[in-house]
Enzyme design. Structure first.
Site, short mmCIF file in Angstrom:
data_model
loop_
_atom_site.label_atom_id
_atom_site.label_comp_id
_atom_site.label_asym_id
_atom_site.label_seq_id
_atom_site.Cartn_x
_atom_site.Cartn_y
_atom_site.Cartn_z
CD GLU A 297 36.31 38.07 39.24
OE1 GLU A 297 36.48 37.70 40.42
OE2 GLU A 297 37.02 37.71 38.29
CE LYS B 176 39.14 35.33 42.72
NZ LYS B 176 38.49 36.12 41.67
CG ASP C 29 29.94 27.53 55.53
OD1 ASP C 29 30.65 28.46 55.09
OD2 ASP C 29 30.16 26.95 56.60
CG HIS D 114 38.29 40.66 33.60
ND1 HIS D 114 39.11 40.54 34.69
CD2 HIS D 114 37.58 39.53 33.56
CE1 HIS D 114 38.88 39.39 35.27
NE2 HIS D 114 37.96 38.75 34.61
C1 MEV Z 1 39.95 35.88 38.10
O1 MEV Z 1 38.89 36.07 38.99
C2 MEV Z 1 40.25 34.41 37.92
C3 MEV Z 1 41.50 34.11 37.08
O2 MEV Z 1 42.61 34.79 37.63
C4 MEV Z 1 41.69 32.61 37.13
C5 MEV Z 1 43.00 32.14 36.51
O3 MEV Z 1 43.98 32.91 36.44
O4 MEV Z 1 43.02 30.96 36.10
C6 MEV Z 1 41.34 34.61 35.68
#
Ligand code: MEV
Length: 433
Positions: A88, A272, A288, A385
């Site tokens: 990413e 995430k 892992d 991004h």
């Molecule tokens: C994207 O990979 C991760 C985010 O969505 C984390 C978040 O929203 O805090 C930008």
């Protein structure tokens, strides 16, 4: 500010603008890596097929993933160059940027518990639960001794079985069952094989003690005896952004965290973001990541409702973040030894124990979390991004190395960040070149 004491430098100005050869040369100096070791990275074949063929069944090839370096990490006064394998765009840049701000505020503080894994042994059809619990408790010294006899080398290295816990599950879909937890300190390995073997070895004794029948004998990925923690105390004055003061940005970050703390839909995304950093280090160091993911999310739901793995608050002139999560990671083990890139990653990072690695990963996760929230509460996530995405599209559209920058600029200016547009621009740039 704490002074680094390991002679390494993780702050390398303008790293992203350098050619690959220069980057590697700077890393070699900064991390004390010899030329021969860099060869592991230059080999176009990341993992010989013969090795891959022994690692999984039905092997047909090897998948590539970009390997970047998280810069600027100062953790417990030590400098770390952090290997991060991730597909990413912007994860590595965001981690490095967050680490810079934390560094300028004194660095991360991180720590991890001793590496104690939990093995679970499930017993069904136990005729008398209370008696079974009593007998297992009374036999604990013998059970621990039998467990240690399975892995004498682990005991020699300072590890070994530490405790036995008995957990009756009285109300399952299949009636009552008894679950025995065996806690084993596994040293610098992740420990899965060691605890699974011990769990299997103890099963007959447990059947005898309980008059029940053993079913599962397997580790738990909710490795909550093996928690890692990190703290960052960022000076708010460093967080000014556009027209927003550092305090305003900090207040917005705390609001963003409060949202995640209150709402599982947001918490999943918030976590995430944390795992973007942790997984990238896990992959680059041969760990892992599925186990780590499973443990992290189970821990995030430990109080009955899924919530944020981190916490953020304001303390006087600082934005303070903390994180705690299970991190069952290793720095030794067969998988790690046979992959030259993994050996390189571990050497670059320079940790001397699994515990140290867990602390570093917690700090990276916290930094990643902060970077995401900071972007989200200011200019939004898409700006960063999109410029990185545009770079990917320019390359995918066939832009030669020396024209990538020009194509990216035009693509961003067009506002149409699409492959078709990138192809169009590559053609016109090439015609004009
Ligand atoms: C994207 O990979 C991760 C985010 O969505 C984390 C978040 O929203 O805090 C930008």
């Amino acid at each position: 500010m704490a002074m680094p004491h390991n002679g390494k430098k993780s702050r390398i100005e303008g790293f992203y603008r350098m050619q690959r050869s220069e980057r590697l040369a700077r890393l070699a100096t900064a991390a004390g890596i010899r030329e021969g070791e860099v060869a592991a990275l230059l080999d176009p074949n990341p993992l010989p097929f013969e090795k891959a063929n022994h690692m999984v069944e039905n092997a047909i090839g090897v998948v590539g993933l970009p390997l970047g370096v998280g810069l600027n990490f100062l953790i417990n006064g030590r400098e770390y160059l952090v290997p991060m394998a991730v597909e990413e765009a912007s994860v590595v840049a965001a981690a490095s940027h967050a680490a810079r701000l934390v560094r300028d505020s004194g660095g991360f503080v991180a720590e991890a518990d001793p590496p104690v894994m939990i093995a679970q042994i499930q017993l069904v059809k136990v005729p008398d639960m209370d008696a079974a619990v009593r007998r297992i408790t009374a036999a604990t010294p013998q059970l621990l001794a039998s467990a240690n006899a399975v892995h004498p080398n682990m005991v020699k290295r300072g590890g070994g079985a530490r405790a036995i816990e008995v957990r009756p599950l009285l109300d399952t879909a299949c009636g009552p069952m008894l679950v025995v937890h065996l806690l084993v300190e596994v040293g610098d390995a992740m420990g899965a094989n060691a605890v699974n073997t011990i769990a299997e070895a103890l099963a007959p004794s447990l059947e005898e003690l309980t008059a029940g029948q053993v079913r599962l004998r397997i580790l738990s990925n909710l490795a909550d005896e093996r928690l890692a923690r990190a703290t960052a105390r960022i000076e708010m004055r460093l967080l000014r952004s556009g027209t927003l003061s550092g305090r305003e940005v900090s207040e917005r970050v705390v609001e963003a965290w409060a949202f995640a703390a209150a709402d599982p839909y947001r918490a999943a995304t918030h976590n995430k973001g944390i795992m973007n950093g942790i997984d990238a280090v896990a992959i680059a160091t041969g760990n892992d990541w599925r186990g780590i993911e499973a443990g992290a999310h189970a821990y995030a739901a430990r109080n009955g409702r899924y919530t944020s793995l981190s916490e953020w608050r304001i303390e006087e002139d600082r934005l303070v973040g903390t994180i705690e999560l299970p991190l069952a990671v290793g720095t030794v083990g067969g998988n790690l030894e046979c992959n030259p890139r993994i050996r390189f990653g571990l050497h670059l990072l320079g940790v001397s124990s699994a515990r140290e690695l867990a602390g570093v990963m917690a700090a990276v996760g916290l930094g990643q979390n902060f970077a995401a929230m900071r972007a989200l509460v200011t200019h939004g996530i898409q700006r960063g991004h999109m410029s990185l995405h545009a770079r990917g599209l320019a390359v995918a559209a066939g832009a030669p190395e020396d024209l990538v920058e020009q194509v990216v600029k035009q693509l961003l200016a067009s506002g149409e960040i699409k492959l078709s547009k990138a192809r169009e621009i590559v053609q016109s740039v090439q015609l004009g070149a």
